[in-house]
Design a protein around this motif. Structure first.
Motif, PDB file in Angstrom:
ATOM      1  N   UNK A   9      -2.545  10.976  -7.925  1.00 19.80           N
ATOM      2  CA  UNK A   9      -2.757   9.611  -8.423  1.00 19.80           C
ATOM      3  C   UNK A   9      -1.495   9.081  -9.096  1.00 19.80           C
ATOM      4  N   UNK A  10      -0.893   9.906  -9.942  1.00 17.60           N
ATOM      5  CA  UNK A  10       0.347   9.486 -10.611  1.00 17.60           C
ATOM      6  C   UNK A  10       1.462   9.237  -9.599  1.00 17.60           C
ATOM      7  N   UNK A  11       1.582  10.099  -8.583  1.00 21.77           N
ATOM      8  CA  UNK A  11       2.603   9.905  -7.555  1.00 21.77           C
ATOM      9  C   UNK A  11       2.396   8.585  -6.833  1.00 21.77           C
ATOM     10  N   UNK A  12       1.161   8.242  -6.530  1.00 17.33           N
ATOM     11  CA  UNK A  12       0.875   6.997  -5.823  1.00 17.33           C
ATOM     12  C   UNK A  12       1.294   5.800  -6.651  1.00 17.33           C
ATOM     13  N   UNK A  13       0.945   5.788  -7.934  1.00 18.94           N
ATOM     14  CA  UNK A  13       1.300   4.654  -8.801  1.00 18.94           C
ATOM     15  C   UNK A  13       2.809   4.578  -8.972  1.00 18.94           C
ATOM     16  N   UNK A  14       3.437   5.713  -9.212  1.00 18.39           N
ATOM     17  CA  UNK A  14       4.892   5.699  -9.388  1.00 18.39           C
ATOM     18  C   UNK A  14       5.594   5.191  -8.128  1.00 18.39           C
ATOM     19  N   UNK A  15       5.085   5.550  -6.959  1.00 18.08           N
ATOM     20  CA  UNK A  15       5.648   5.042  -5.710  1.00 18.08           C
ATOM     21  C   UNK A  15       5.466   3.542  -5.597  1.00 18.08           C
ATOM     22  N   UNK A  16       4.300   3.053  -5.995  1.00 17.48           N
ATOM     23  CA  UNK A  16       4.029   1.613  -5.949  1.00 17.48           C
ATOM     24  C   UNK A  16       4.978   0.848  -6.872  1.00 17.48           C
ATOM     25  N   UNK A  17       5.312   1.464  -8.001  1.00 16.19           N
ATOM     26  CA  UNK A  17       6.162   0.796  -8.982  1.00 16.19           C
ATOM     27  C   UNK A  17       7.637   1.029  -8.717  1.00 16.19           C
ATOM     28  N   UNK A  18       7.954   1.851  -7.727  1.00 19.10           N
ATOM     29  CA  UNK A  18       9.351   2.123  -7.412  1.00 19.10           C
ATOM     30  C   UNK A  18       9.988   3.104  -8.359  1.00 19.10           C
ATOM     31  N   UNK A  19       9.158   3.856  -9.103  1.00 18.90           N
ATOM     32  CA  UNK A  19       9.693   4.847 -10.053  1.00 18.90           C
ATOM     33  C   UNK A  19      10.200   6.057  -9.293  1.00 18.90           C
ATOM     34  N   UNK A  20      11.171   6.739  -9.871  1.00 14.30           N
ATOM     35  CA  UNK A  20      11.661   7.971  -9.297  1.00 14.30           C
ATOM     36  C   UNK A  20      11.300   9.107 -10.225  1.00 14.30           C
ATOM     37  N   UNK A  21      10.865  10.184  -9.622  1.00 11.80           N
ATOM     38  CA  UNK A  21      10.539  11.385 -10.410  1.00 11.80           C
ATOM     39  C   UNK A  21      11.195  12.595  -9.815  1.00 11.80           C
TER      40      UNK A  21
ATOM     41  N   UNK B  38       0.850  -1.195   0.000  1.00 15.22           N
ATOM     42  CA  UNK B  38       0.000   0.000   0.000  1.00 15.22           C
ATOM     43  C   UNK B  38       0.882   1.240   0.000  1.00 15.22           C
ATOM     44  N   UNK B  39       0.355   2.315  -0.528  1.00 11.10           N
ATOM     45  CA  UNK B  39       1.090   3.575  -0.611  1.00 11.10           C
ATOM     46  C   UNK B  39       0.113   4.711  -0.333  1.00 11.10           C
ATOM     47  N   UNK B  40       0.501   5.643   0.522  1.00 12.43           N
ATOM     48  CA  UNK B  40      -0.303   6.816   0.831  1.00 12.43           C
ATOM     49  C   UNK B  40       0.466   8.042   0.381  1.00 12.43           C
ATOM     50  N   UNK B  41      -0.165   8.889  -0.418  1.00 13.43           N
ATOM     51  CA  UNK B  41       0.472  10.135  -0.844  1.00 13.43           C
ATOM     52  C   UNK B  41      -0.457  11.291  -0.555  1.00 13.43           C
TER      53      UNK B  41
ATOM     54  N   UNK C 284      -6.000  16.912  -0.530  1.00 13.39           N
ATOM     55  CA  UNK C 284      -6.260  15.592  -1.086  1.00 13.39           C
ATOM     56  C   UNK C 284      -5.269  14.562  -0.547  1.00 13.39           C
ATOM     57  N   UNK C 285      -5.768  13.371  -0.249  1.00 13.47           N
ATOM     58  CA  UNK C 285      -4.879  12.251   0.030  1.00 13.47           C
ATOM     59  C   UNK C 285      -5.366  11.053  -0.775  1.00 13.47           C
ATOM     60  N   UNK C 286      -4.413  10.237  -1.198  1.00 14.04           N
ATOM     61  CA  UNK C 286      -4.687   9.064  -2.017  1.00 14.04           C
ATOM     62  C   UNK C 286      -4.028   7.855  -1.367  1.00 14.04           C
ATOM     63  N   UNK C 287      -4.819   6.818  -1.134  1.00 11.86           N
ATOM     64  CA  UNK C 287      -4.302   5.534  -0.671  1.00 11.86           C
ATOM     65  C   UNK C 287      -4.506   4.549  -1.810  1.00 11.86           C
ATOM     66  N   UNK C 288      -3.434   3.906  -2.221  1.00 11.28           N
ATOM     67  CA  UNK C 288      -3.509   2.903  -3.278  1.00 11.28           C
ATOM     68  C   UNK C 288      -2.981   1.597  -2.704  1.00 11.28           C
ATOM     69  N   UNK C 289      -3.704   0.520  -2.952  1.00 11.78           N
ATOM     70  CA  UNK C 289      -3.307  -0.782  -2.417  1.00 11.78           C
ATOM     71  C   UNK C 289      -3.727  -1.889  -3.372  1.00 11.78           C
ATOM     72  N   UNK C 290      -2.991  -2.960  -3.323  1.00  8.18           N
ATOM     73  CA  UNK C 290      -3.341  -4.104  -4.153  1.00  8.18           C
ATOM     74  C   UNK C 290      -4.508  -4.842  -3.499  1.00  8.18           C
ATOM     75  N   UNK C 291      -5.335  -5.463  -4.346  1.00  7.29           N
ATOM     76  CA  UNK C 291      -6.491  -6.222  -3.885  1.00  7.29           C
ATOM     77  C   UNK C 291      -6.857  -7.231  -4.965  1.00  7.29           C
ATOM     78  N   UNK C 292      -7.469  -8.310  -4.578  1.00 11.53           N
ATOM     79  CA  UNK C 292      -7.917  -9.307  -5.552  1.00 11.53           C
ATOM     80  C   UNK C 292      -9.245  -8.815  -6.129  1.00 11.53           C
TER      81      UNK C 292
END
Length: 104
Positions: free
Chosen positions: A92-104, A19-22, A30-38
């Motif tokens: 939203x983009x920051x959350x996904x990039x954090x989940x993928x380990x991308x650096x910006x 999970x990632x919170x940005x 605004x806050x965005x929580x992104x997490x994996x789920x089935x």
């Protein structure tokens, strides 16, 4: 407060399970929580917003996000207190990039 729910099917991109919170509600409203789920390849987005009556704008912003990322098996929770669409997209983009380990 208004709660909006969106679901997109057949995502093609998976992220590392965690999970990632940005953002925070007091910074940019605004806050965005992104997490994996089935979710059988789906992506679910729940928006809780104080700005009632902007469902069409949220739909457009979230649909654009899904076109960019096409996430699979991801649940996103957004808490909003009046952020602009540009801030929403950025977070939203920051959350996904954090989940993928991308650096910006």
């Amino acid at each position: 407060m208004e709660t909006l729910n969106f679901r997109f099917e057949n995502g093609t991109r998976r992220v590392t399970p965690h999970a990632e919170l940005v953002g925070v509600v007091s910074s940019g409203n605004l806050e965005v929580l992104i997490e994996t789920a089935v979710l059988n390849g789906g992506c679910e987005v729940e928006v809780k917003t104080a700005a009632v009556g902007f469902a069409a704008i949220w739909q457009a912003v979230i649909a654009d996000f899904h076109l960019r990322w096409s996430l699979a098996d991801v649940r996103i929770s957004i808490n909003d207190v009046g952020a602009t669409p540009a801030v929403v997209s950025l977070r939203l983009d920051q959350a996904v990039e954090s989940m993928m380990g991308a650096t910006t």
